[in-house]
Design an enzyme around this catalytic site. Structure first.
Site, PDB file in Angstrom:
ATOM      1  N   CYS A   1       0.858  -1.203   0.000  1.00  0.00           N
ATOM      2  CA  CYS A   1       0.000   0.000   0.000  1.00  0.00           C
ATOM      3  C   CYS A   1       0.885   1.240   0.000  1.00  0.00           C
ATOM      4  O   CYS A   1       0.703   2.167   0.793  1.00  0.00           O
ATOM      5  CB  CYS A   1      -0.921   0.019   1.216  1.00  0.00           C
TER       6      CYS A   1
ATOM      7  N   ALA B   1       1.808   3.811  -2.299  1.00  0.00           N
ATOM      8  CA  ALA B   1       1.585   5.150  -2.874  1.00  0.00           C
ATOM      9  C   ALA B   1       1.037   6.103  -1.805  1.00  0.00           C
ATOM     10  O   ALA B   1       0.284   5.676  -0.932  1.00  0.00           O
ATOM     11  CB  ALA B   1       0.622   5.051  -4.046  1.00  0.00           C
ATOM     12  N   PRO B   2       1.448   7.385  -1.866  1.00  0.00           N
ATOM     13  CA  PRO B   2       2.245   8.056  -2.904  1.00  0.00           C
ATOM     14  C   PRO B   2       3.760   7.948  -2.733  1.00  0.00           C
ATOM     15  O   PRO B   2       4.502   8.618  -3.438  1.00  0.00           O
ATOM     16  CB  PRO B   2       1.795   9.504  -2.776  1.00  0.00           C
ATOM     17  N   GLY B   3       4.225   7.146  -1.763  1.00  0.00           N
ATOM     18  CA  GLY B   3       5.650   6.853  -1.697  1.00  0.00           C
ATOM     19  C   GLY B   3       6.443   7.581  -0.634  1.00  0.00           C
ATOM     20  O   GLY B   3       7.669   7.452  -0.606  1.00  0.00           O
TER      21      GLY B   3
ATOM     22  N   LYS C   1       6.766   7.094   2.632  1.00  0.00           N
ATOM     23  CA  LYS C   1       7.480   6.187   3.541  1.00  0.00           C
ATOM     24  C   LYS C   1       8.524   5.368   2.777  1.00  0.00           C
ATOM     25  O   LYS C   1       9.596   5.067   3.310  1.00  0.00           O
ATOM     26  CB  LYS C   1       6.480   5.293   4.271  1.00  0.00           C
TER      27      LYS C   1
ATOM     28  N   ASP D   1       1.189  -1.261  -4.791  1.00  0.00           N
ATOM     29  CA  ASP D   1      -0.098  -0.582  -4.612  1.00  0.00           C
ATOM     30  C   ASP D   1      -1.061  -1.148  -5.647  1.00  0.00           C
ATOM     31  O   ASP D   1      -0.653  -1.554  -6.733  1.00  0.00           O
ATOM     32  CB  ASP D   1       0.042   0.929  -4.787  1.00  0.00           C
TER      33      ASP D   1
ATOM     34  N   ASP E   1      -3.038  -6.333  -5.389  1.00  0.00           N
ATOM     35  CA  ASP E   1      -3.778  -6.287  -4.129  1.00  0.00           C
ATOM     36  C   ASP E   1      -2.931  -6.940  -3.034  1.00  0.00           C
ATOM     37  O   ASP E   1      -2.471  -8.079  -3.194  1.00  0.00           O
ATOM     38  CB  ASP E   1      -5.105  -7.039  -4.316  1.00  0.00           C
TER      39      ASP E   1
ATOM     40  N   CYS F   1      -3.450   5.633   9.808  1.00  0.00           N
ATOM     41  CA  CYS F   1      -3.575   7.044  10.182  1.00  0.00           C
ATOM     42  C   CYS F   1      -4.931   7.236  10.847  1.00  0.00           C
ATOM     43  O   CYS F   1      -5.644   8.211  10.595  1.00  0.00           O
ATOM     44  CB  CYS F   1      -3.381   7.974   8.989  1.00  0.00           C
TER      45      CYS F   1
END
Length: 427
Positions: free
Chosen positions: A252, A254-256, A258, A275, A302, A374
């Protein structure tokens, strides 16, 4: 200015009908390419501001109206005008005049324009009294969140739920992550100071700007010296503790943000970024390109279906920043408060445990797995972790040490958003 209020009212209406704020604004810019930067900024400010304070603004409007406004565009125009009168620095008379003119674009009925004028000017006269009254009306008016959201936080965080709610209504700080391979914190702060940009060190490679600036004004941004990333999100890469030569999976991804941080801390890791959304992967590739990062493996698939994309070799480290309610980042995405439903939390938790269960077999013995959300809702955090540990007797939870955390939970505050971290090791 008329166009700004009308377009902002349109955005607000589409979001409250179920659309994503970011996507609506992106579509709006494409549909109106001649909007100036100032107009875009004004539309964005009104849209974000109304959604941050929508509960309060609705309560005020109920007190000002003799009967409900059935015309939705007109209703959202009134809400936008109230927001500007409450929170913007524009002259009050100009806000009212523009709202009246904008109402004529919605309907040619002179009585309607008169009503808009009367409602907004009535607020100007009764502002202090009205703002005091709604504080005692109900929780939604006081905090500007759905009642179920308030009730959940009150039950889960009885000592500090109010501080959490209020923090979510603040404007987010602009936080930078300095690339340690190119500059030290002190060196980059000196570069900022040379451009008259004030900053303060938070922790690790995180700097907080006194005032937000456009990214193109950040020294070295296009050369990869710095990335905009919340300080709470910057804890992921250090906690995962990826070392030289390790095989690392960022699921998972994106957006990159981490992923790029992982490379900055350990450049020669063997990194796979995954992703399920092709368009989000394109954005990830843009971020990697700006930071001059190459040699990573890109996978579209997935996370719950490793057979679609996994090469069969075990990983030493896995980072799973899973889909969640995003309840910890509502100050950056205020539409979330009004788009989420209480039943969504259960569905997110089901997806989260499915991702954990699918990725766990891909981890080497002795390897580490970092679970991230989050969210500040316990159903997505502690409850998921406890369920996972009962299902896998070869998993143990390691402590996540940080001054701002309590048992892995980072609650939203002035310097960071809300995040949850759980670090597992395969026995």
């Amino acid at each position: 200015m008329i166009e700004v209020q009308l377009l902002a009212a349109q955005v607000i209406g589409e979001v409250l009908a179920g659309a994503n704020l970011t996507e609506i604004l992106r579509s709006l810019w494409q549909a109106h390419p001649r909007l100036s930067p100032q107009q875009r900024g004004a539309i964005q400010d009104i849209s974000y501001g109304v959604l941050r304070h929508y509960g309060q603004l609705e309560a005020i409007l109920r007190k000002l109206l003799n009967k409900p406004v059935q015309n939705k565009p007109l209703y959202y125009l009134l809400v936008a005008g109230l927001y500007q009168l409450c929170y913007s620095q524009a002259p009050a008379h100009a806000i009212v005049d523009h709202a009246v003119s904008s109402s004529r674009e919605i309907t040619r009925n002179p009585a309607i324009s008169g009503m808009v004028n009367a409602v907004l000017r009535n607020f100007m006269r009764q502002r202090v009294q009205l703002l005091d009254q709604i504080k005692t009306d109900d929780d939604v008016a006081r905090y500007s969140y759905p009642q179920w959201w308030i009730d959940k936080l009150r039950q889960q965080y009885p000592q500090n739920y109010e501080a959490i709610l209020l923090a979510g209504n603040e404007h987010p700080a602009m936080i930078l992550r300095i690339n340690p391979r190119l500059a030290s914190i002190s060196q980059y702060q000196a570069m900022l100071a040379a451009h008259n940009i004030e900053s303060a060190w938070l922790w690790g490679n995180a700097l907080r700007l006194a005032k937000p600036v456009a990214v193109e004004k950040l020294p070295g941004f296009s050369e990869g010296w710095v990335t905009v990333q919340d300080a709470g999100a910057q804890l992921a890469a250090p906690l995962l503790d990826a070392g030289s030569g390790m095989r690392v999976l960022d699921a998972c991804a994106a957006p990159g943000g981490k992923s790029t941080h992982l490379i900055e801390l350990a450049e020669d890791i063997d990194l796979t970024v995954l992703d399920k959304h092709e368009d989000r992967l394109n954005r990830l590739k843009e971020n990697f390109s700006r930071l001059r990062i190459t040699g990573y493996h890109l996978a579209c698939g997935d996370a719950t279906q490793p057979a679609q994309w996994w090469d069969g070799q075990l990983y030493d480290r896995i980072l799973a920043d899973v889909p969640c309610s995003a309840s910890g980042v509502v100050r950056r995405h205020p539409d979330i408060k009004w788009l989420r439903r209480s039943g969504d939390i259960h569905h997110f938790a089901q997806t989260q445990i499915a991702i954990l269960n699918a990725l766990w077999p891909l981890l080497q013995r002795g390897g580490k797995f970092l679970y991230v959300t989050c969210s500040i809702f316990k159903e997505e955090n502690d409850t998921v972790v406890d369920r996972f540990l009962t299902m896998h007797n070869d998993a143990s939870r390691l402590p996540c040490f940080h001054e701002a955390m309590h048992n892995g939970q980072l609650l939203p505050k002035i310097n960071h958003d809300g995040f949850f971290y759980a670090l597992f090791q395969k026995n």
